[in-house]
Write an enzyme that holds these catalytic residues in place. Sequence first.
Site, short mmCIF file in Angstrom:
data_model
loop_
_atom_site.label_atom_id
_atom_site.label_comp_id
_atom_site.label_asym_id
_atom_site.label_seq_id
_atom_site.Cartn_x
_atom_site.Cartn_y
_atom_site.Cartn_z
N ARG A 227 -9.39 4.32 20.17
CA ARG A 227 -9.34 4.78 21.37
C ARG A 227 -10.47 4.76 22.15
O ARG A 227 -11.17 4.01 22.19
CB ARG A 227 -8.41 6.20 21.22
CG ARG A 227 -7.50 6.62 22.48
CD ARG A 227 -6.79 7.82 22.02
NE ARG A 227 -7.82 8.97 22.09
CZ ARG A 227 -6.99 10.32 21.94
NH1 ARG A 227 -5.85 10.37 21.67
NH2 ARG A 227 -8.05 11.19 21.93
N ARG B 29 -12.95 21.31 17.00
CA ARG B 29 -12.47 21.30 18.44
C ARG B 29 -11.09 21.77 18.16
O ARG B 29 -10.20 20.90 17.79
CB ARG B 29 -12.57 20.00 18.95
CG ARG B 29 -13.98 19.44 19.04
CD ARG B 29 -14.04 18.25 19.94
NE ARG B 29 -13.24 17.05 19.22
CZ ARG B 29 -13.62 15.99 18.47
NH1 ARG B 29 -14.78 16.29 18.05
NH2 ARG B 29 -12.86 15.23 17.99
N TYR C 274 27.11 15.10 31.41
CA TYR C 274 27.00 13.62 31.67
C TYR C 274 27.58 12.96 30.57
O TYR C 274 26.94 13.21 29.43
CB TYR C 274 25.83 13.29 32.42
CG TYR C 274 25.55 13.72 33.56
CD1 TYR C 274 26.43 13.89 34.64
CD2 TYR C 274 24.41 14.43 33.92
CE1 TYR C 274 26.12 14.41 36.15
CE2 TYR C 274 23.94 15.12 35.05
CZ TYR C 274 24.85 15.10 36.20
OH TYR C 274 24.56 15.56 37.22
N CYS D 129 20.39 18.00 31.51
CA CYS D 129 20.70 17.62 32.89
C CYS D 129 19.24 17.73 33.55
O CYS D 129 18.19 18.68 33.02
CB CYS D 129 21.83 18.29 33.68
SG CYS D 129 23.24 18.09 32.78
N MET D 130 19.05 17.49 34.91
CA MET D 130 17.73 18.03 35.74
C MET D 130 17.40 19.32 35.81
O MET D 130 16.48 19.69 35.40
CB MET D 130 17.67 17.09 37.00
CG MET D 130 16.48 17.30 37.71
SD MET D 130 16.39 16.42 39.18
CE MET D 130 16.47 14.80 38.65
N ASP D 131 18.71 20.15 35.97
CA ASP D 131 18.48 21.45 36.23
C ASP D 131 19.16 22.54 35.24
O ASP D 131 18.95 23.68 35.29
CB ASP D 131 18.85 21.47 37.60
CG ASP D 131 18.78 20.60 38.59
OD1 ASP D 131 17.59 20.39 38.84
OD2 ASP D 131 19.59 20.18 39.17
N HIS E 193 -13.21 11.40 16.56
CA HIS E 193 -12.11 11.89 16.67
C HIS E 193 -11.21 11.26 15.66
O HIS E 193 -11.14 10.12 15.51
CB HIS E 193 -11.52 11.78 18.03
CG HIS E 193 -10.24 12.56 18.27
ND1 HIS E 193 -10.04 13.89 17.76
CD2 HIS E 193 -9.08 12.25 18.92
CE1 HIS E 193 -9.02 14.30 18.40
NE2 HIS E 193 -8.04 13.57 18.91
N LYS F 199 -7.51 21.49 27.72
CA LYS F 199 -7.12 20.15 28.52
C LYS F 199 -5.36 20.52 28.98
O LYS F 199 -4.89 21.49 28.14
CB LYS F 199 -7.45 19.20 27.79
CG LYS F 199 -6.58 18.70 26.56
CD LYS F 199 -7.01 17.74 25.66
CE LYS F 199 -6.03 17.60 24.47
NZ LYS F 199 -6.76 16.39 23.53
C1 PLP Z 1 -7.15 17.32 22.31
C2 PLP Z 1 -8.16 16.92 21.55
C3 PLP Z 1 -8.61 17.64 20.53
C4 PLP Z 1 -7.63 19.02 20.06
O1 PLP Z 1 -6.68 18.46 19.19
P1 PLP Z 1 -5.75 19.45 18.26
O2 PLP Z 1 -5.05 18.87 17.41
O3 PLP Z 1 -4.75 20.07 19.51
O4 PLP Z 1 -6.45 20.58 17.62
C5 PLP Z 1 -9.75 17.43 19.86
N1 PLP Z 1 -10.48 16.66 20.17
C6 PLP Z 1 -10.17 15.75 20.99
C7 PLP Z 1 -11.09 14.66 21.51
C8 PLP Z 1 -9.03 15.75 21.80
O5 PLP Z 1 -8.64 14.94 23.04
#
Ligand code: PLP
Length: 382
Positions: free
Chosen positions: A133, A221, A265, A312-314, A165, A35
Amino acid sequence: MSPARAEIVVDLAALRHNVALLRERVGVAMMTVVKADGYGHGMVESARAAREAGAAWLGVATLDEALSLRAAGDTGRVLCWLTVPGEEYAAGLAADVDLTAYSLAELDEVAAAVRATGTPARLQLKIDTGLSRGGATRADWPALVAAARDGERDGLWRVTGIWSHLSSSDEPDDPANDQQEAAFREALAVAESAGLAPEVRHLANSAAALLRPSARFDLVRCGIASYGLDPAPGHTPDLGLVPVMTVRARLAMVKELAPGDAVSYGHTWTAPAPTTVGLVPLGYGDGVLRSASGRAEVLVAGRRRPLRGRVCMDQVVVDLDGDEPAVGAEVELFGTGRDGGPTAQDWAEACGTISYEVVSRIGGSRVPRRHVDSAADGGSAR
Ligand SMILES: *Cc1c(COP(=O)(O)O)cnc(C)c1O
């Protein structure tokens, strides 16, 4: 975009190495999470490398990300998990993506798309075991499971997975881990007694995959560890993961400062003694965290050197401590750490954040990203 100014180099051999190492370590099927543009490493390139290293699954947040993987030619299992009402479910069905449902309303929307297209879905159900969540609450779980089983009997979909999760997997001693795993096991039992037989049950992200064998179930995951970064700093044993991303720039200018000269700045830093400074042509407009101001270090001419004054920005200024490297000399913001330079984890600690944010924020329209393969290039990531 000129690589002369700055570039992000992504070593796909390192990514393959990490994915293979993680697979070997966990001993169950691997989902590589790609992702958010592969945590800033490039979603499609990272996905290909992960497949080559044996990732049976890819994980993304949005359906758009899943569809982009298909458009790029990926044909393996892909799970997405963050949808909103009105999502293009029909496209997801046509693309053979595993969808995640959290609620009865989502089941209804998927059912409507299945009826409209005649294509059955692959559906996973997510239970909220304590992150508060996404996912069905424990109170709503029995009804979600029952409706999913009804839909399965009606041929609308197959329930391919059940998952959750963790909130605190990077703190392995936090009791939340035990509580969430217990809640997950209960939710699985509820689903099984309702007649569901999911192909994959999964709970663990990178940290849990490495630190909590009981949370591995059928599939893990892994995001951050695939990119070679430590998912649980202070807890993870040294596995030999290799950071995949290196960020480089070239010094735009080198100058001398006299004692009392103040930098950038707001004049938050003043030279206490004569020194030299270099101008690094990257800023928060390129995803360099502004919280790195006066905190992070970069590698120039073989030494780690502190940033001075505000980002800074750049651009941002680095203290060269009297040295005078040539204009155009290389500045490494972060990389593998093997050359003595900082890592994304070092930046995270300097900036009071996590390495996930450091790598996923860096880059943007002005910074070219180059994918290399150090295995094929003879061991160099340049
Ligand atoms: C992003 C995400 C992961 C991966 O987590 P890591 O800590 O980067 O391994 C696994 N499951 C879900 C639902 C996530 O949103």
